[in-house]
Design a protein around this motif. Structure first.
Motif: not given
Ligand code: NAD
Length: 261
Positions: A214-228
């Protein structure tokens, strides 16, 4: 930034590429001490270690196969011997391969389950044993996937492994909550890492994936690192047993967008 992570000792499996690399570098930026487990990517390590050290963190690498009990024990021992403790264990290493289920060999099934589920269990068990023994109120983060929830034809072994990671995480969260040890997992959607390189290099396949986001783009690894880093920090001190979805809305039934349904 999360000051509570400064000086903390983090072990990341599969830490030389993709999400593992992004997490290693982000923990480095938080001035943590990072042990990077790699499988066979020696050439990546120098750059990652330099990035971490230039950011004020510390880093050390160790080869190891997460399916091997003795290798997981070695990784934890390496963290303790090098940096004196273990505060955060990130069970991230994982693999996938596409096979119609009626053709899936036992060998392929076992390889995915032993890497994605048994490997994560061994990482949890060894970290929990050390944290309990040393009264460390640590944090464990398992890398799951939206496929702990979304069925995935041709990837039944992968989906089964991630479904297992979900309940393993929740069970361990319950079991170790009285000791102040938190166990959570992150469930990424489609992120731009080597695991998806082939798929995303095909414009048609990439378009098909984008239609599910729905957000219309492939996620970036940094966006997962921010969760971690958030999950590992004291900002998440009351959070355990959580699946943190980071998927651009993929689990929110995208087929129903724009009034459909
Ligand atoms: P990746 O292929 O870059 O990373 C996987 C890492 O695991 C590699 O570094 C690889 O060497 C390592 N590895 C594989 N087998 C191993 C073993 N036996 N022992 C030790 N290390 C081993 O891909 P990624 O996207 O960074 O994947 C990381 C994790 O994220 C995986 O668990 C994957 O299932 C999960 N995930 C990724 C996505 C995505 O879209 N990228 C989405 C959901 C979940």
């Amino acid at each position: 930034m999360y000051p509570s992570l400064e000086g903390k000792v983090i072990v990341i499996t599969g830490g030389a590429t993709g999400l593992g690399k992004a997490m290693a570098e982000r923990f480095g930026a938080e001035k943590a001490k990072v042990v990077i487990n790699y499988f066979n990517e020696e050439q990546e390590l120098q750059g990652i270690i330099e990035t971490i050290e230039n950011a004020g963190g510390s880093a050390s690498a160790i080869q190891g196969d997460v399916t091997k009990e003795e290798d997981i024990k070695r990784m934890i021992a390496h963290a303790i011997n090098t940096f004196g403790s273990l505060d955060v264990m990130i069970n991230n290493a994982g693999i996938e391969n596409e096979v119609p289920s009626e053709e899936l060999t036992l060998e392929d099934w076992n390889k995915v389950i032993s890497t994605n589920l048994t490997g994560q269990f061994l990482g949890c068990r060894e970290a929990l044993d050390y944290m309990l023994e040393n009264k460390i109120k640590g944090s464990i983060i398992n890398m799951s996937s939206v496929h702990q929830e979304i069925p995935w034809p041709h990837f039944v072994h992968y989906a089964a492994s991630k479904g297992g990671v979900k309940l393993m995480t929740e069970t361990l969260a319950l079991e170790f909550a009285p000791h102040g040890i938190r166990v959570n997992c992150i469930a990424p959607g489609a992120i731009d890492t080597p695991i998806n390189a082939e798929k995303f290099s095909d414009p048609e396949l990439k378009k098909g994936v984008l239609e599910l986001i729905p957000m219309g783009y492939i996620g970036k690894p940094e966006e997962i690192a921010a969760c971690a880093v958030w999950l590992a920090s004291t900002e998440a001190s009351y959070v355990t047993g959580l699946t943190l979805y980071a998927d651009g809305g993929m689990t929110q039934y995208p087929g129903f967008q724009a009034g459909k349904g």
